[in-house]
Write a protein that holds these residues in place. Sequence first.
Motif, PDB file in Angstrom:
ATOM      1  N   GLN A   1       0.829  -1.203   0.000  1.00  0.00           N
ATOM      2  CA  GLN A   1       0.000   0.000   0.000  1.00  0.00           C
ATOM      3  C   GLN A   1       0.862   1.252   0.000  1.00  0.00           C
ATOM      4  OE1 GLN A   1      -3.814   0.315   2.278  1.00  0.00           O
ATOM      5  NE2 GLN A   1      -2.686   1.871   3.482  1.00  0.00           N
ATOM      6  N   ARG A   2       1.934   1.248   0.797  1.00  0.00           N
ATOM      7  CA  ARG A   2       2.823   2.417   0.847  1.00  0.00           C
ATOM      8  C   ARG A   2       3.524   2.624  -0.503  1.00  0.00           C
ATOM      9  NH1 ARG A   2       5.570   0.726   4.661  1.00  0.00           N
ATOM     10  NH2 ARG A   2       7.510   0.109   3.615  1.00  0.00           N
ATOM     11  N   ARG A   3       4.032   1.546  -1.097  1.00  0.00           N
ATOM     12  CA  ARG A   3       4.749   1.662  -2.362  1.00  0.00           C
ATOM     13  C   ARG A   3       3.799   2.030  -3.505  1.00  0.00           C
ATOM     14  NH1 ARG A   3       9.681  -1.026  -3.045  1.00  0.00           N
ATOM     15  NH2 ARG A   3      10.890  -0.880  -1.108  1.00  0.00           N
ATOM     16  N   LEU A   4       2.613   1.458  -3.532  1.00  0.00           N
ATOM     17  CA  LEU A   4       1.678   1.739  -4.617  1.00  0.00           C
ATOM     18  C   LEU A   4       1.164   3.177  -4.550  1.00  0.00           C
ATOM     19  CD1 LEU A   4      -0.331  -1.598  -4.756  1.00  0.00           C
ATOM     20  CD2 LEU A   4       1.227  -0.705  -6.489  1.00  0.00           C
ATOM     21  N   ARG A   5       0.917   3.678  -3.359  1.00  0.00           N
ATOM     22  CA  ARG A   5       0.501   5.068  -3.251  1.00  0.00           C
ATOM     23  C   ARG A   5       1.608   6.010  -3.731  1.00  0.00           C
ATOM     24  NH1 ARG A   5      -2.912   5.614   2.473  1.00  0.00           N
ATOM     25  NH2 ARG A   5      -4.781   4.487   1.747  1.00  0.00           N
ATOM     26  N   HIS A   6       2.839   5.684  -3.394  1.00  0.00           N
ATOM     27  CA  HIS A   6       3.959   6.506  -3.886  1.00  0.00           C
ATOM     28  C   HIS A   6       4.061   6.429  -5.403  1.00  0.00           C
ATOM     29  CE1 HIS A   6       8.206   6.927  -5.174  1.00  0.00           C
ATOM     30  NE2 HIS A   6       8.145   8.000  -4.416  1.00  0.00           N
ATOM     31  N   ALA A   7       3.849   5.249  -5.975  1.00  0.00           N
ATOM     32  CA  ALA A   7       3.904   5.100  -7.431  1.00  0.00           C
ATOM     33  C   ALA A   7       2.791   5.900  -8.100  1.00  0.00           C
ATOM     34  CB  ALA A   7       3.809   3.626  -7.810  1.00  0.00           C
ATOM     35  N   ARG A   8       1.599   5.877  -7.526  1.00  0.00           N
ATOM     36  CA  ARG A   8       0.489   6.638  -8.105  1.00  0.00           C
ATOM     37  C   ARG A   8       0.765   8.148  -8.023  1.00  0.00           C
ATOM     38  NH1 ARG A   8      -4.554   3.649  -8.309  1.00  0.00           N
ATOM     39  NH2 ARG A   8      -5.777   5.485  -7.701  1.00  0.00           N
ATOM     40  N   LEU A   9       1.404   8.577  -6.909  1.00  0.00           N
ATOM     41  CA  LEU A   9       1.770   9.990  -6.787  1.00  0.00           C
ATOM     42  C   LEU A   9       2.839  10.361  -7.823  1.00  0.00           C
ATOM     43  CD1 LEU A   9       1.625  12.691  -5.261  1.00  0.00           C
ATOM     44  CD2 LEU A   9       3.397  11.784  -3.712  1.00  0.00           C
ATOM     45  N   THR A  10       3.799   9.484  -8.018  1.00  0.00           N
ATOM     46  CA  THR A  10       4.867   9.757  -8.979  1.00  0.00           C
ATOM     47  C   THR A  10       4.331   9.909 -10.397  1.00  0.00           C
ATOM     48  OG1 THR A  10       6.453   8.542  -7.614  1.00  0.00           O
ATOM     49  CG2 THR A  10       7.040   8.872  -9.918  1.00  0.00           C
ATOM     50  N   MET A  11       3.297   9.138 -10.746  1.00  0.00           N
ATOM     51  CA  MET A  11       2.772   9.155 -12.096  1.00  0.00           C
ATOM     52  C   MET A  11       1.740  10.245 -12.336  1.00  0.00           C
ATOM     53  SD  MET A  11       4.498   6.814 -13.549  1.00  0.00           S
ATOM     54  CE  MET A  11       3.615   6.698 -15.099  1.00  0.00           C
ATOM     55  N   GLN A  12       1.458  11.093 -11.335  1.00  0.00           N
ATOM     56  CA  GLN A  12       0.532  12.204 -11.538  1.00  0.00           C
ATOM     57  C   GLN A  12       1.144  13.216 -12.510  1.00  0.00           C
ATOM     58  OE1 GLN A  12      -2.635  12.389 -10.217  1.00  0.00           O
ATOM     59  NE2 GLN A  12      -2.195  10.324  -9.479  1.00  0.00           N
ATOM     60  N   PRO A  13       0.342  13.831 -13.383  1.00  0.00           N
ATOM     61  CA  PRO A  13       0.890  14.770 -14.374  1.00  0.00           C
ATOM     62  C   PRO A  13       1.678  15.914 -13.750  1.00  0.00           C
ATOM     63  CG  PRO A  13      -1.356  14.167 -14.946  1.00  0.00           C
ATOM     64  CD  PRO A  13      -1.102  13.593 -13.593  1.00  0.00           C
TER      65      PRO A  13
END
Length: 563
Positions: A185-197
């Motif tokens: 959950q921690r890593r996936l949330r960071h990945a989703r934040l990283t991929m934000q425009p």
Amino acid sequence: MRRPWYLPLLLALSCLLLPAAWASDPASAPTAPPDPAERLAGSYDVAPVRILGIPAISVASPVVGPGEGSPDARRRASVIEGNLSLLYRPQTLCSGGEAVAEAVLETLVLGGPDRLCTGDPWNVLGTPQDLRVVVTQSAPGPPVLEARLKGRPEALPLLTVTAADARLHGQTPTALAGRWRQLLQRRLRHARLTMQPDQLAIRLQATLAAELFLALSMGLSFWGWSHLRARLRARQQSAQTAADLQGLRPQLLMLLGRLLFLAVLVQLVMMLALGVTAIPGQIPLGMALLMQPIAVLFKLLLLGLVAFLLRLLAAFVLRQWVSSLRVPFEERARRDQRYRNLVQASQRLIDLGCIAMLVILVLADIPGISELSFNAVLAGGALLGGLAIAFQGLLRDFVAGLVVLVDDHYAVGDWVEIDGLEGDVVDVGLLVTVLRAADQRVVVVQNSSCQHLVNHTKIRSGIDVVLPLAVTNADLPGALALIRAELELFASDPLWSLEQMAPPQLRGVNGVGPLGIQVSVMLTTRTGRQWACQRELLARLVTRLQREGIALAGASAAVLPAP
């Protein structure tokens, strides 16, 4: 011909940009070898699961025993990575033409909102806080990790915690599932934040600013390097003697120029690594690009230290060999000469061996090389055999050079004659021997091409001095007595006695012809001093015979001294 100043930089640039081109264009990259991440840990195959290219968890698959027939660890990790990537990376299932065709169809003809080629077809993307990872478990089954997403009624299965995973990690399946839930959950949330425009835009701006700074610093370093090279070239052209180029200032300038060139290469690598790390999911590749030159530099320093120690050891062994008291006195000078030759050759062999070892160690770090199959190794051996046949001339020269050194055919400082080519030996290399003729021309002879060798200066030197007397001389015994007396005076002369290893020997009449009577005198001197002694002795003999009225033969019958 002078090499262009920019050639080393172009070569380094091409070697560095080729991997970057492969990384930026997956279609043009070579076929990747099998994933080396899968490792055998006891009875399990283990493979990492990555998020944005960074390992997060490791999954296992039993090799033997219960669970045979289940997917291997690498296959499981690939499937889990695909499930996780749905939550942060937009999926592209269509080609460019298919995306355009779908947009035209849905916009102009059908007017529907659904898109497969663009947008979020499975309704799994969104903000970081929209994602929760939960653990579900039926009564008889293993725990399953699922993703709960805002606006999506059904959960998205991510992975199943197997008994092999639990046994390998030393936990119960439930405990391991809880641990993985928090981590994912921690890593996936960071990945989703990283991929934000907006985050991608900030990342791009920071990368461009850093690249600009590195480009400016690299330009300054390159300008300094070029300026120093121009100064050194001007100093070389204006130097009057070799000592002008051996001072402290020229050496410091050369060292500074090399450091600046190294700084240019380092900054170029940093620019390349920074550009790669700006791509989401390519941070490990960027770190690998940044660490590779550091690893090469470390290996270079380590092998440089090994070469230095081996040189010291070789020099110590050779010093013990040259200082042996069992060597006869008349051969000590020759052994000193061989010592200098063997020191030079041993240093070259050590340097060549360390360079070959450095190449092997660098190649071993290239991904895919260490995982080569046995057939690939055999193919490489066959290729090396083919290269050995193609370059057998070089191998023959190398072996012949070792034979020359071991058997002491000649050494640096000897005057030799090789297949009619005569000169002073200035270098005995591993492949060629370099001679300098009497007219100062340089002659390069391949070591394996030496068929007929004459060494004029090994341990001692000698020469046959021929004195032509006129056939009209009536008192030949008297002329021989005068020559013998002059030879005794020459042997006792303190200026020339040190050059002779034996008194001059009058061999008598060596030949009679229409041009005169040839009287032979044998001189034995120290190495390389035979021609100087010959010239001095001939001058004395001619002066003495002319003073006593003994006629010499015509000038055409005289034997001119060697250079």
